[in-house]
Design an enzyme around this catalytic site. Sequence first.
Site, short mmCIF file in Angstrom:
data_model
loop_
_atom_site.label_atom_id
_atom_site.label_comp_id
_atom_site.label_asym_id
_atom_site.label_seq_id
_atom_site.Cartn_x
_atom_site.Cartn_y
_atom_site.Cartn_z
N LYS A 1 0.83 -1.21 0.00
CA LYS A 1 0.00 0.00 0.00
C LYS A 1 0.86 1.26 0.00
O LYS A 1 0.65 2.18 -0.79
CB LYS A 1 -0.94 0.00 1.20
CG LYS A 1 -1.86 1.21 1.25
CD LYS A 1 -2.81 1.17 2.44
CE LYS A 1 -3.87 0.11 2.29
NZ LYS A 1 -4.91 0.19 3.35
N GLY B 1 -5.55 -5.46 5.16
CA GLY B 1 -4.70 -6.35 4.39
C GLY B 1 -5.21 -7.78 4.32
O GLY B 1 -5.21 -8.40 3.25
N ARG B 2 -5.65 -8.31 5.45
CA ARG B 2 -6.08 -9.72 5.47
C ARG B 2 -7.47 -9.91 4.87
O ARG B 2 -7.96 -11.03 4.79
CB ARG B 2 -6.02 -10.25 6.89
CG ARG B 2 -6.82 -9.46 7.91
CD ARG B 2 -6.46 -9.90 9.34
NE ARG B 2 -7.09 -9.09 10.37
CZ ARG B 2 -6.63 -7.92 10.80
NH1 ARG B 2 -5.53 -7.41 10.25
NH2 ARG B 2 -7.24 -7.25 11.75
N GLU C 1 -4.81 -12.61 13.61
CA GLU C 1 -4.47 -11.20 13.57
C GLU C 1 -5.70 -10.35 13.88
O GLU C 1 -5.57 -9.24 14.40
CB GLU C 1 -3.90 -10.83 12.19
CG GLU C 1 -3.20 -9.48 12.17
CD GLU C 1 -2.41 -9.24 10.89
OE1 GLU C 1 -1.19 -9.51 10.89
OE2 GLU C 1 -3.01 -8.80 9.89
N HIS D 1 -2.74 -38.95 9.61
CA HIS D 1 -1.52 -39.69 9.91
C HIS D 1 -0.50 -38.81 10.62
O HIS D 1 0.69 -39.14 10.65
CB HIS D 1 -0.94 -40.25 8.60
CG HIS D 1 -1.80 -41.30 7.99
ND1 HIS D 1 -1.66 -42.64 8.23
CD2 HIS D 1 -2.86 -41.19 7.14
CE1 HIS D 1 -2.57 -43.32 7.56
NE2 HIS D 1 -3.31 -42.46 6.88
N LYS E 1 8.50 -4.65 14.41
CA LYS E 1 9.01 -3.92 13.25
C LYS E 1 9.91 -2.77 13.68
O LYS E 1 10.97 -2.52 13.08
CB LYS E 1 7.84 -3.38 12.42
CG LYS E 1 7.05 -4.43 11.65
CD LYS E 1 5.97 -3.74 10.83
CE LYS E 1 5.17 -4.74 10.02
NZ LYS E 1 4.12 -4.06 9.22
#
Length: 548
Positions: free
Chosen positions: A206, A267-268, A353, A384, A512
């Site tokens: 963005k 975003g998600r 999130e 399995h 970040k």
Amino acid sequence: MSLINQTPAWKALEQHWGQVKGIAMRDLFASDPGRAQRLRLSAGGLDLDYSKNLITEQTRSLLLNLAETADLSGWIGRLFAGESINNTEQRAVLHIALRNRSNRPILVDGRDVMPLVNEVLDRMESFVALVRSGEWRGFQGQPIRDIVNIGIGGSNLGPKMVCTALGAYGSDELRVHFVSNVDGTHLVETLRDLDPARTLFIVASKTFTTQETMTNANSARDWLLAASRDPAAVAKHFVAVSTSAERVSAFGIDTQNMFGFWDWVGGRYSLWSAIGLPIALAVGYDRFVELLEGAFAMDEHFRTTPLAENMPVVLGLIGLWYANFGGARTHAVLPYDQYLRLLPAYLQQGDMESNGKGVTRGGVAVDYTTGPVVWGEPGTDGQHAFFQLIHQGTQLIPADFIGAIRSHNEMGDHHLKLMANFFAQTEALMRGRTTEEALAEMSEAGVPEERAQLLARHRTFPGSRPTNSILMERLTPYTLGALIALYEHRIFVQGVLWGINSFDQWGVELGKQLAGVILDELREGRVWADHDPSTRALLEAFIRGRSA
């Protein structure tokens, strides 16, 4: 306003769990022949059977009362009305506008956003036509063969999952790849066998400042320029999904090939926007529209259907029932379709999130469970690997089983065997096996009594392990769109009930910030910032190792 767990509706559910937790699920079916038919819902090409849950009619009534206490219907209305329900960022939450196929006005600050949405969709359609037809040419005049999407988080997980899920609709003539990890190995291995003259990059950021994305984009540009030796080639091999025309232009991308989106698209939740450009390229624009239409069908169901028959609401309430009253800490998503193998990873971001929050919208710390850990693998691989824990472990793990009646790849009886396992696992998790049944089975098989007594407890299954079964006729763009929207709204429902904001993600910011400081230290080869002793020692060891 008091926390939701202080309300009479919550207290009633706490008391009710104590009444039903010891009930055998098989007894619920035995006492109610119509249970399986009554606890079923359909919407958007999806059929949901939620009868294999530890719930009674009283449970449903109490859960719906909790929804009313939280004003869930009101919050659904606010979502679709474009109100700023993301209160910490003062934004509307309008991924539903991106797939609003009715084109009815949706207002943000008094302005209809649909003309903006349609304008971007029109530009996407034209661009996809140019690339897929071969009219778009690279620096040597050849058509594009490989698309590389460079993004991270929602700019990667959503498009990547959908392109994989719709693999049956793709073409070998145009291959789509995804690079997200800043680990150089991801980019190197992706580009290893690609031809720069026939590769198109989509840089999805963005702000066009995302560290991982722009590091990969700059290295991809270097790779292209090493082959073309002409800076003008960048405009033929890179397009952008961004809102920063200045940075896009500085990178060398023609801003005519920049596709925008808006701050009311998280975003998600963004695969429905221009972030979905690699999807449209992979399967064609018409198929991308079918994806939007499936999501819109689920949106309309969610918006208009009474809570008791509303599929996302029912799934959200059931999930909350186990998380907050049954002590469940995880939720398994188990797709019995190889094309859906990335769905659990995609939903990890969507759910964790969104609802991994410890304070309410008003900033009050909660003292109850919010978002669960979401995980899973496709069947029958999971059987399995970890199904032992679900069947006989000490943890309560609710699970969603997702399957299709018809496969895109009918080969012998493969699909029948796959779905036989689907149905058998949900039945086994529900029924379990008593010690008496285990002894009888071993006796019939001729196992000596002493040996049978020793093995009986090991071969006993508690049962009453909850599952939801979601079936579709076939995995198509339409049903996939509905399925994704179903989970989006389920997440929203639970966020409303917990009183949290599902649409911000402040928790990703601190790491970040610290990484920026540490990166400067690593580049300089010395530790100068204020770190805890463990981090300082690790940094110093890393720097020494690099020097050696």
